[in-house]
Design a protein around this motif. Structure first.
Motif, PDB file in Angstrom:
ATOM      1  N   HIS A  17     -57.660  48.291  -7.899  1.00  0.00           N
ATOM      2  CA  HIS A  17     -57.527  47.131  -7.015  1.00  0.00           C
ATOM      3  C   HIS A  17     -58.054  47.381  -5.604  1.00  0.00           C
ATOM      4  O   HIS A  17     -57.740  46.622  -4.683  1.00  0.00           O
ATOM      5  N   GLY A  72     -52.259  37.304  -0.564  1.00  0.00           N
ATOM      6  CA  GLY A  72     -52.666  35.938  -0.873  1.00  0.00           C
ATOM      7  C   GLY A  72     -51.459  35.053  -1.041  1.00  0.00           C
ATOM      8  O   GLY A  72     -50.626  34.931  -0.131  1.00  0.00           O
ATOM      9  N   ASN A  73     -51.307  34.504  -2.248  1.00  0.00           N
ATOM     10  CA  ASN A  73     -50.243  33.530  -2.491  1.00  0.00           C
ATOM     11  C   ASN A  73     -48.837  34.128  -2.496  1.00  0.00           C
ATOM     12  O   ASN A  73     -47.862  33.392  -2.435  1.00  0.00           O
ATOM     13  N   GLU A  74     -48.701  35.444  -2.545  1.00  0.00           N
ATOM     14  CA  GLU A  74     -47.378  36.057  -2.503  1.00  0.00           C
ATOM     15  C   GLU A  74     -47.013  36.614  -1.124  1.00  0.00           C
ATOM     16  O   GLU A  74     -46.022  37.331  -0.982  1.00  0.00           O
ATOM     17  N   TRP A  75     -47.815  36.295  -0.116  1.00  0.00           N
ATOM     18  CA  TRP A  75     -47.488  36.725   1.245  1.00  0.00           C
ATOM     19  C   TRP A  75     -46.211  36.026   1.702  1.00  0.00           C
ATOM     20  O   TRP A  75     -45.987  34.845   1.420  1.00  0.00           O
ATOM     21  N   CYS A  85     -57.474  44.108  -3.424  1.00  0.00           N
ATOM     22  CA  CYS A  85     -57.196  42.915  -4.201  1.00  0.00           C
ATOM     23  C   CYS A  85     -55.733  42.992  -4.639  1.00  0.00           C
ATOM     24  O   CYS A  85     -55.391  43.742  -5.553  1.00  0.00           O
ATOM     25  N   ALA A  86     -54.866  42.253  -3.943  1.00  0.00           N
ATOM     26  CA  ALA A  86     -53.443  42.260  -4.267  1.00  0.00           C
ATOM     27  C   ALA A  86     -52.843  40.909  -3.891  1.00  0.00           C
ATOM     28  O   ALA A  86     -53.152  40.359  -2.831  1.00  0.00           O
ATOM     29  N   SER A  87     -51.974  40.402  -4.746  1.00  0.00           N
ATOM     30  CA  SER A  87     -51.390  39.077  -4.524  1.00  0.00           C
ATOM     31  C   SER A  87     -50.543  39.012  -3.258  1.00  0.00           C
ATOM     32  O   SER A  87     -50.389  37.938  -2.667  1.00  0.00           O
TER      33      SER A  87
END
Length: 130
Positions: free
Chosen positions: A87, A100-103, A95-97
């Motif tokens: 990742h 993104g949407n899990e911040w 590249c890790a969630s």
């Protein structure tokens, strides 16, 4: 003059680091700037494929931190190289969630470092997928 939201939050986080320290294997290298911090990440444990390796993690904070996630990359320069990990790109981008949407605004610079340390510790094979 009012301090921007990110400055207030980062001053609090820095005070916590200075008073309480950081978890094992996470060492602040540069926290002088309000906009950019660098931490040295060491993966702990004898079973890790990264045993003895150290990685520099750069966090760049916008005016909207902690509402917005900081830009987080492993440093790629003459002194440090990003880990060989599925990742992590060769240029250090991750590249890790969580970025993104899990911040979540409850996350801190240190908790980001812990997450990266854990991500590396759980890896079983040095390779790139991304």
């Amino acid at each position: 003059m009012a301090l921007r939201l990110s400055t207030k939050r980062l001053m609090k986080e820095l005070k916590d680091i200075q008073e309480k320290g950081t978890p094992a294997g996470i060492i602040p290298l540069s926290t002088e700037s309000v906009d950019e911090w660098v931490f040295l990440i060491c993966v702990l444990g004898d079973e890790t494929i990264y045993k003895g390796e150290q990685f520099a993690l750069r966090l760049i904070f916008s005016d909207r931190y902690p509402i917005d996630c900081p830009q987080v990359t492993f440093i790629a320069d003459d002194q440090y190289q990003p880990p060989l990990h599925p990742h992590v790109y060769s240029n250090g981008h991750i590249c890790a969630s969580i970025f993104g949407n899990e911040w979540s605004p409850v996350l801190t610079a240190v908790s980001i470092c812990i997450t990266m340390q854990s991500m590396l510790a759980s890896n079983k094979k040095k390779e790139r997928y991304v």
